[in-house]
Design an enzyme around this catalytic site. Structure first.
Site, mmCIF file in Angstrom:
data_model
loop_
_atom_site.group_PDB
_atom_site.id
_atom_site.type_symbol
_atom_site.label_atom_id
_atom_site.label_comp_id
_atom_site.label_asym_id
_atom_site.label_seq_id
_atom_site.Cartn_x
_atom_site.Cartn_y
_atom_site.Cartn_z
ATOM 1 N N ASN A 100 0.870 -1.184 0.000
ATOM 2 C CA ASN A 100 0.000 0.000 0.000
ATOM 3 C C ASN A 100 0.907 1.233 0.000
ATOM 4 O OD1 ASN A 100 -1.826 2.042 0.508
ATOM 5 N ND2 ASN A 100 -2.299 1.401 2.605
ATOM 6 N N LYS B 257 0.046 4.264 -0.327
ATOM 7 C CA LYS B 257 -0.616 5.469 0.188
ATOM 8 C C LYS B 257 -0.385 6.628 -0.782
ATOM 9 C CE LYS B 257 -0.219 3.482 4.726
ATOM 10 N NZ LYS B 257 -0.220 3.649 6.149
ATOM 11 N N HIS C 258 -9.661 1.601 5.003
ATOM 12 C CA HIS C 258 -8.383 1.808 5.687
ATOM 13 C C HIS C 258 -8.595 2.840 6.798
ATOM 14 C CE1 HIS C 258 -4.286 2.988 6.516
ATOM 15 N NE2 HIS C 258 -3.899 1.875 5.932
ATOM 16 N N GLU D 290 -6.955 5.272 7.683
ATOM 17 C CA GLU D 290 -6.700 6.659 7.267
ATOM 18 C C GLU D 290 -7.918 7.233 6.550
ATOM 19 O OE1 GLU D 290 -2.949 5.858 5.356
ATOM 20 O OE2 GLU D 290 -2.098 5.430 7.324
ATOM 21 N N GLU E 232 -5.639 -4.270 10.987
ATOM 22 C CA GLU E 232 -4.612 -3.228 11.109
ATOM 23 C C GLU E 232 -4.858 -2.414 12.382
ATOM 24 O OE1 GLU E 232 -2.616 -2.327 7.152
ATOM 25 O OE2 GLU E 232 -4.310 -0.977 7.309
ATOM 26 N N GLY F 32 2.430 2.709 10.768
ATOM 27 C CA GLY F 32 3.464 3.733 10.598
ATOM 28 C C GLY F 32 4.186 4.126 11.871
ATOM 29 N N SER G 14 3.183 -1.637 10.541
ATOM 30 C CA SER G 14 4.632 -1.721 10.794
ATOM 31 C C SER G 14 5.250 -3.070 10.433
ATOM 32 C CB SER G 14 4.956 -1.335 12.254
ATOM 33 O OG SER G 14 4.610 0.019 12.481
ATOM 34 N N GLY H 135 2.691 -0.954 4.345
ATOM 35 C CA GLY H 135 2.704 0.453 3.941
ATOM 36 C C GLY H 135 4.126 0.922 3.672
HETATM 37 P P1 PGA Z 1 2.692 0.676 7.672
HETATM 38 O O1 PGA Z 1 1.218 0.878 7.067
HETATM 39 O O2 PGA Z 1 3.218 -0.608 7.115
HETATM 40 O O3 PGA Z 1 3.467 1.870 7.164
HETATM 41 O O4 PGA Z 1 2.569 0.644 9.138
HETATM 42 C C1 PGA Z 1 0.352 -0.211 6.910
HETATM 43 C C2 PGA Z 1 -0.956 0.258 6.338
HETATM 44 O O5 PGA Z 1 -1.437 1.325 6.730
HETATM 45 O O6 PGA Z 1 -1.557 -0.409 5.474
#
Ligand code: PGA
Length: 249
Positions: free
Chosen positions: A8, A10, A97, A99, A167, A173, A212, A233
């Site tokens: 992903n 983003k 997601h 976000e 998630e 992140g 992460s 991500g």
């Molecule tokens: P991350 O994001 O691997 O940067 O923690 C995962 C995601 O939001 O899909």
């Protein structure tokens, strides 16, 4: 079941980055006669989908969207329909997601409509669920997941036409990851709640872990019972690092 690894990106990337990333992946992919990689999906920003499709043509890597609208077309400035994603050769689309839920106020009910639109367009929705840090701290994780499952999975969900991604919002992140035991517990709870909600056999419920995931922890996470793969991500932006995650299956 074959593991599923989803990148992903983003709101990151450019046409040049797609080209370099795809070139690197091509150089790392094993020859077709040897061991085949897991199902691998790249979800770049929507304007990069056609570039990604061209750059990855002939590889086993599929492309996917990061979101879709719940309607197939119409006056929805700035949105992308699942129907168009399908036409652009996507096989998957991420919906719900955290976000999107947080930054765009998307409810589980809307997520369910988006997932239904994806299924009816012939895409596999990757439906994201997960608790916030405050919910975790107050011991509500399983209850929150159950509620999101009840409201975010559409009636048309059946074996093989949708995927869930667990998630934890606080793990995205942040470099923080639940313990392997916590991931196992959450995945088992998600599988049984989803089986109950949809009437599917527990073995038919596919749940990815996201938050992460790095080359260093991906192998261990994917060994946990009930983890069908990972949604990556930040660590997916670097082709070599992402390949290490794919190769750790
Ligand atoms: P991350 O994001 O691997 O940067 O923690 C995962 C995601 O939001 O899909």
């Amino acid at each position: 079941m074959k593991k599923i690894i989803v990148a992903n990106w983003k709101m990151n990337g450019s046409p040049e980055m797609v080209k370099l990333w795809a070139e690197k992946l091509r150089s790392l992919l094993p020859p077709t006669t040897s061991h085949q990689p897991p199902t691998t999906v790249l979800c770049p920003p929507a304007p990069l989908l056609a570039y990604a499709q061209a750059a990855l043509a002939g590889t086993p890597i599929t492309i996917g969207g990061q979101d879709c609208h719940e309607k197939p077309s119409g006056a929805h400035t700035g949105d992308t329909s699942a129907v168009l994603l399908k036409e652009l050769a996507c096989g998957y689309v991420i919906v719900g997601h955290s976000e999107r839920r947080q930054n765009h106020g998307e409810s589980s009910e809307l997520v369910s409509q988006k997932a239904a639109a994806a299924i009816s367009a012939g895409l596999i929705p990757i439906i994201c669920i997960g608790e916030t840090e405050a919910e975790r701290d107050s011991g509500q994780t399983i209850e929150v997941l159950r509620q999101q499952i009840a409201e975010s999975i559409p009636q048309t969900a059946k074996t093989g036409n949708f995927i869930l991604a667990y998630e934890p919002v606080w793990a995205i992140g942040s470099g923080k990851v639940p313990t392997m035991g916590e991931i196992a517990t959450a995945h088992q709870a998600i599988i049984s709640a989803t089986a109950q909600r949809t009437g599917l056999a527990p073995e038919a419920v596919c749940v990815l872990y996201g938050g992460s995931v790095k080359p260093e922890n991906a192998g261990e996470i994917m060994k946990i019972a009930g983890v069908a793969g990972v949604l990556v991500g930040g660590a997916s932006l670097d082709a070599e690092g992402f390949w290490k995650i794919v190769a750790s299956v």
